[in-house]
Scaffold this active site. Structure first.
Site, PDB file in Angstrom:
ATOM      1  N   GLU A 241       0.795  -1.094  -0.113  1.00  0.00           N
ATOM      2  CA  GLU A 241       0.119   0.057  -0.012  1.00  0.00           C
ATOM      3  C   GLU A 241       0.816   1.094  -0.131  1.00  0.00           C
ATOM      4  O   GLU A 241       0.532   2.182  -0.950  1.00  0.00           O
ATOM      5  CB  GLU A 241      -1.029  -0.001   1.247  1.00  0.00           C
ATOM      6  CG  GLU A 241      -2.097  -1.126   0.992  1.00  0.00           C
ATOM      7  CD  GLU A 241      -3.027  -0.705   0.075  1.00  0.00           C
ATOM      8  OE1 GLU A 241      -3.052   0.506  -0.490  1.00  0.00           O
ATOM      9  OE2 GLU A 241      -3.808  -1.543  -0.504  1.00  0.00           O
TER      10      GLU A 241
ATOM     11  N   CYS B  44     -13.709   3.280 -13.725  1.00  0.00           N
ATOM     12  CA  CYS B  44     -13.967   4.742 -13.133  1.00  0.00           C
ATOM     13  C   CYS B  44     -12.866   5.463 -13.263  1.00  0.00           C
ATOM     14  O   CYS B  44     -12.593   6.226 -12.480  1.00  0.00           O
ATOM     15  CB  CYS B  44     -15.001   4.636 -11.798  1.00  0.00           C
ATOM     16  SG  CYS B  44     -15.756   6.324 -11.708  1.00  0.00           S
TER      17      CYS B  44
ATOM     18  N   CYS C 297     -18.102   3.229 -18.631  1.00  0.00           N
ATOM     19  CA  CYS C 297     -19.521   3.244 -17.605  1.00  0.00           C
ATOM     20  C   CYS C 297     -20.320   1.827 -17.927  1.00  0.00           C
ATOM     21  O   CYS C 297     -20.953   1.187 -17.106  1.00  0.00           O
ATOM     22  CB  CYS C 297     -20.468   4.346 -17.613  1.00  0.00           C
ATOM     23  SG  CYS C 297     -19.551   5.682 -16.950  1.00  0.00           S
TER      24      CYS C 297
ATOM     25  N   CYS D 163     -19.374  -0.959 -15.680  1.00  0.00           N
ATOM     26  CA  CYS D 163     -18.991  -0.944 -14.205  1.00  0.00           C
ATOM     27  C   CYS D 163     -20.243  -1.383 -13.589  1.00  0.00           C
ATOM     28  O   CYS D 163     -21.720  -1.311 -13.961  1.00  0.00           O
ATOM     29  CB  CYS D 163     -19.324   0.790 -13.841  1.00  0.00           C
ATOM     30  SG  CYS D 163     -19.680   1.202 -12.294  1.00  0.00           S
TER      31      CYS D 163
ATOM     32  N   CYS E 184     -25.587   4.681  -9.826  1.00  0.00           N
ATOM     33  CA  CYS E 184     -24.680   5.594 -10.073  1.00  0.00           C
ATOM     34  C   CYS E 184     -25.357   6.938 -10.350  1.00  0.00           C
ATOM     35  O   CYS E 184     -25.947   6.912 -11.444  1.00  0.00           O
ATOM     36  CB  CYS E 184     -23.438   5.242 -11.056  1.00  0.00           C
ATOM     37  SG  CYS E 184     -22.559   6.788 -11.126  1.00  0.00           S
TER      38      CYS E 184
END
Length: 547
Positions: free
Chosen positions: A127, A281, A288, A291, A297
């Site tokens: 991370e 995204c 889209c 998605c 959304c």
């Protein structure tokens, strides 16, 4: 009816890791505080003069006034969240191996305490590196040098920086080392098993990192909000507000928490949100159609032909959104990319540094050595090496004659027996009570190499580079610890006459530095930053053109 005054926003807050110390949520209680009166109101779509065209009469239409939609638009309903999670996890289960990231493993409940702690360490390393660079760089075996947290803790900053080389933000590498050392010394060699303790006890771990590590390695139901999730949820909730303000971040953290609350797979949900924001995204050209969340959304719904978003919405004044900024008609392109609102970036301040590539060459020209100075252990480029530098000079006073004097100023602090600018006799005088073969080195050449521009997140540095040639019988002896002048005495003062506190942590006249002579062939192998490498390449080019 008089127009309602626009609510004042708190000052924007920024920082690494989206680690705002805010646990507040955007709930009914906070909305009730917006006003003490309950009245119905309808306001028409309003117009405003276009910025920069005050005198030509041109106007643009505000598509959604700040009073044009209810605040509930930005709240993810607990009733609806379960089908969202199902769709998100089904998508993630299909794609999570696509980019072949070895740290992406499902939570294993069979692991013992040490096994989960090892998993937490692996996630922590990945991370932190992902905050620095692209996924492809993290996949390379940079972190395999330290397979366990005890291996990392036993290392030193020089070794860690050498593996971190080229990633930038070297202070994070230093915090990784100090975090590992603290975990070994105080926490039995394990990272804490909950987000609260991890954020409080491990240096450099903020709210995002603590949430990612704790959810993935320990299956804790804690949210994450990095840049990808920030963008994703801003579109998902159609939030057009100052992206780094506290109120905006509170809404987005609450939205992220809605996805993982009481979930059996919080780590996978968090990774799915990050992956979705990163690959689908995207900042530009989002896909889209791919998605899994597009049915819910609000930004996507707004782009559909049947969407009604050109007028104001009748809503109870207690329910009106006071966070969003208006969307102007010339900004609205009918795409989800209108969200999140574009942040106004501060122009980085400009600074001029004199960087001196100081070379010592023996009289027979066989040996070539270069002087490098190690930076402080904290602050900008912590622990890295650089050529002797006098920072933050006045552009107006950076004449060629002034630049030619800088090497003498620096060498006074770096060498036991430095050359003198004003006494030619001293240059050839043998030191008393010393070996007769030892002479004070002589500066035989100061040549301008040009400028290198290097931009940090908050500073635009111009490195004015010059090659300085020293000659002598023996390699000049260095001081054990040196503190070259790091601050210009003519720095700007505030109206009260006090010196401004520099935002650059390396400007510290009391800091101690360690210097070393490095042979020509080894300069690029030393832990130097990208800017210093640019300086070195510029000087190499100078040698080529002057030969």
């Amino acid at each position: 009816m008089p127009k309602r005054k626009r609510a004042q926003r708190p000052a924007s807050e920024s920082g690494e890791d989206y680690a705002d110390n805010s646990d507040s949520s955007y709930d009914e209680t906070s909305r009730a505080k917006v006003t003490q009166k309950s009245r119905k109101t309808r306001q028409p779509t309003r117009t405003t003069r276009k910025k920069g065209h005050e005198d030509d009469g041109s106007t643009v239409t505000v598509v959604n006034s700040i009073s044009g939609h209810p605040v509930s638009m930005h709240v993810i309903s607990a009733v609806q969240v379960e089908p969202m999670r199902i769709a998100l996890l089904e998508w993630y289960d299909r794609v999570h191996d696509t980019r072949k990231m070895p740290w992406r493993k499902k939570f294993d409940p069979s692991l013992d305490v040490d096994g989960r702690a090892q998993r937490a360490y692996e996630v922590w390393i990945s991370e932190v590196m992902l905050q620095q660079t692209q996924v492809a760089t993290v996949i390379t075996p940079n972190s395999s040098r330290f397979p366990t947290i005890r291996d990392l803790a036993a290392s030193d900053i020089e070794t860690v920086n050498s593996l971190w080389k080229g990633l930038g933000y070297y202070s994070r590498a230093a915090r990784l080392l100090s975090g590992a050392q603290k975990a070994v010394k105080e926490l039995h060699g394990r990272l804490p098993d909950n987000a609260k303790d991890m954020e409080a006890k491990i240096p450099g771990v903020g709210r995002y990192s603590a949430g990612a590590i704790s959810s993935i390695a320990y299956n804790q139901c804690v949210p994450v909000l990095d840049g990808n999730v920030h963008r994703l949820l801003s579109r998902f909730t159609a939030l057009h507000a100052q992206p780094k303000s506290k109120r905006t971040l509170d809404i987005l953290w609450a939205g992220a928490e809605s996805f993982i609350k009481q979930s059996k797979r919080p780590g996978d949900i968090n990774q799915a949100l990050i992956e979705l924001g990163s690959t689908v995204c995207a900042v530009r050209n989002p896909v889209c159609s791919d998605c899994p969340l597009r049915l819910w959304c609000k930004a996507y719904q707004r782009t559909q032909p049947t969407a009604l978003h050109t007028g104001a919405v009748e809503a109870d004044i207690e329910e009106l959104c006071l966070v969003c900024d208006p969307i102007q008609s010339d900004e609205d392109k009918g795409s989800v990319t209108i969200y999140p609102m574009k942040a106004e970036r501060k122009k980085p301040r400009e600074e001029l540094d004199s960087v001196n590539v100081i070379e010592w060459r023996s009289r027979n020209n066989q040996d070539r050595w270069f002087l490098l100075v190690r930076r402080p252990q904290e602050g900008l480029l912590a622990g890295l090496h650089e050529f002797p530098t006098l920072p933050n000079l006045s552009f107006a006073k950076a004449s060629a004659s002034n630049m030619a004097e800088v090497p003498y100023t620096l060498l006074q602090e770096l060498l036991m027996h430095p050359p003198s600018l004003h006494s030619d006799k001293e240059l050839s005088k043998k030191l008393p009570n010393s070996n007769s073969s030892y002479h004070i080195p002589k500066v035989t050449q100061v040549t301008s190499a040009g400028d290198v521009v290097h931009v940090f997140s908050h500073i635009k540095k111009t490195y004015r580079v010059q090659w300085v040639l020293l000659e002598g019988v023996e390699l000049p002896q260095l001081r054990l610890a040196s503190s070259p002048a790091r601050e210009n005495s003519n720095r700007a003062k505030n109206p009260k006459g006090k010196k401004k506190v520099s935002e650059v942590s390396e400007v510290d006249v009391n800091a101690t530095f360690s210097a070393q002579w490095v042979p020509l062939t080894q300069v690029e192998n030393v832990n130097i930053g990208t800017g210093v490498l640019k300086v070195w390449k510029l000087v190499e080019k100078l040698w080529t053109t002057t030969q």
